[in-house]
Structures are given as C-alpha cells and as structure tokens.
Design a protein around this motif. Structure first.
Motif, PDB file in Angstrom:
ATOM      1  N   TRP A  28      58.703  83.172  57.927  1.00  0.00           N
ATOM      2  CA  TRP A  28      59.049  82.001  57.134  1.00  0.00           C
ATOM      3  C   TRP A  28      57.879  81.577  56.258  1.00  0.00           C
ATOM      4  O   TRP A  28      56.724  81.685  56.642  1.00  0.00           O
ATOM      5  N   THR A  29      58.203  81.060  55.091  1.00  0.00           N
ATOM      6  CA  THR A  29      57.220  80.317  54.296  1.00  0.00           C
ATOM      7  C   THR A  29      57.717  78.879  54.297  1.00  0.00           C
ATOM      8  O   THR A  29      58.738  78.571  53.688  1.00  0.00           O
ATOM      9  N   LEU A  30      57.020  78.048  55.013  1.00  0.00           N
ATOM     10  CA  LEU A  30      57.490  76.683  55.246  1.00  0.00           C
ATOM     11  C   LEU A  30      57.063  75.739  54.127  1.00  0.00           C
ATOM     12  O   LEU A  30      55.895  75.676  53.766  1.00  0.00           O
ATOM     13  N   ARG A  31      58.028  75.031  53.607  1.00  0.00           N
ATOM     14  CA  ARG A  31      57.757  73.959  52.653  1.00  0.00           C
ATOM     15  C   ARG A  31      57.616  72.666  53.452  1.00  0.00           C
ATOM     16  O   ARG A  31      57.891  72.627  54.645  1.00  0.00           O
ATOM     17  N   ALA A  32      57.198  71.618  52.787  1.00  0.00           N
ATOM     18  CA  ALA A  32      57.027  70.325  53.461  1.00  0.00           C
ATOM     19  C   ALA A  32      58.362  69.839  54.019  1.00  0.00           C
ATOM     20  O   ALA A  32      58.410  69.261  55.113  1.00  0.00           O
ATOM     21  N   VAL A  33      59.444  70.100  53.318  1.00  0.00           N
ATOM     22  CA  VAL A  33      60.772  69.675  53.772  1.00  0.00           C
ATOM     23  C   VAL A  33      61.139  70.403  55.066  1.00  0.00           C
ATOM     24  O   VAL A  33      61.666  69.793  56.007  1.00  0.00           O
TER      25      VAL A  33
END
Length: 168
Positions: free
Chosen positions: A41-46
């Motif tokens: 995963w590449t996690l965004r703030a959301v």
C-alpha cells in the motif's frame, strides 16, 4: 471486510471473556483481514485516518461504548490498555518486505526502483506527483541510501525497528 468479520463474531468479542484474550482474538482475526496486502500500500492521509478510526471502532465495540456516549479515544485506549499501533504495524511489515526485495535480485526490485530498460514516452500528468512505495518509508536521502541499508540487515532493522522512523 474487516468490519463485516467483526460483526459476524461480535458476540465473541463483546462477551465476558478475559480482555487480553479478546484483544488477542481481534488482533489475530480482524486485523489480519484489515491489513491484508498492506506491504504494497501507499497510504495517503485519508487512508491513515480510516485505519485509525477502524482501530478505535474495534476497541469501542469490544467495550460496548457507543459513539453517542462521548467517551474520548484516549479514555477508550486506557480502558483496553492499548495504544494506537495499526499504522506502526503496517509500517513494520512494509519495511520488512521492501528490505527483503532490495536485498534480492529480481524484477520487482527494478519495478520499485522505477527504472526499466528501453525508451518509454513519458506523459507528464497534471498536479502533484504520485506517491511511490519508497516514499512511505520517510527516508529523504533516496533509493541508493535505502538499498545500502537494506544490504546490511542489522542497519535495516535498527533504522526501521520499533521506535525509529516516522509513522507513515
């Protein structure tokens, strides 16, 4: 999917069983579903907010605390004697997996590096550049520095161990 799994076994997780046993069951069965494939995963703030709210949702359901009771998250964590650690666990898994890939010699390593042989016409996209897998590790010194650390397992574990580095 993880919320559905929790709801199926809700009577087990909210029963009179020992709190430590219930916590272990949640971490074993529910979090494994929630974190499936988290290494890539590449996690965004959301996404981080969703994961943290899911974690708190699980602890609140275990303690039978409704959202209308106005109980603060810190108090819920004290009641279950836990800390927020789902993001830390994901970061650890990701660092272990990327270290394994960087030590190896395979096509996936080239894909993560982002360089392949041949000429490809690059179409410049509008807006912010896309987040890459290595960006989540928080090392601003670049790919070569990460690769050098990954080759030495002890350095890699020291850098991306329990209390080192930013949480994604």
């Amino acid at each position: 999917m993880a919320k559905a799994a929790f709801s199926k076994k809700k009577t087990l997780f909210t029963s009179k069983l020992d709190l430590n046993l219930r916590k272990k069951l949640v971490k074993c069965y529910i979090w494994s579903i929630a974190q499936y494939g988290a290494e890539t995963w590449t996690l965004r703030a959301v996404d981080q907010k969703y994961l943290e709210s899911f974690e708190m949702w699980c602890w609140r359901r275990m303690e039978k605390i409704s959202w209308t009771d106005y109980v603060r998250n810190e108090e819920v964590l004290i009641r279950v004697s836990e800390q927020r650690n789902i993001l830390h666990e994901i970061r650890k898994r990701k660092a272990n997996w990327i270290g394994h890939i960087l030590r190896g010699n395979c096509l996936l390593k080239e894909v993560i590096k982002g360089k392949t042989e041949g000429q490809i016409e690059v179409i410049r996209r509008q807006g912010r550049r896309r987040k890459k897998m290595l960006d989540d590790l928080g090392d601003r010194r670049g790919y070569s520095h990460l690769k050098e650390k990954a080759l030495d397992r002890i350095k890699w574990r020291n850098c991306f161990g329990r209390d080192c580095g930013p949480v994604i």
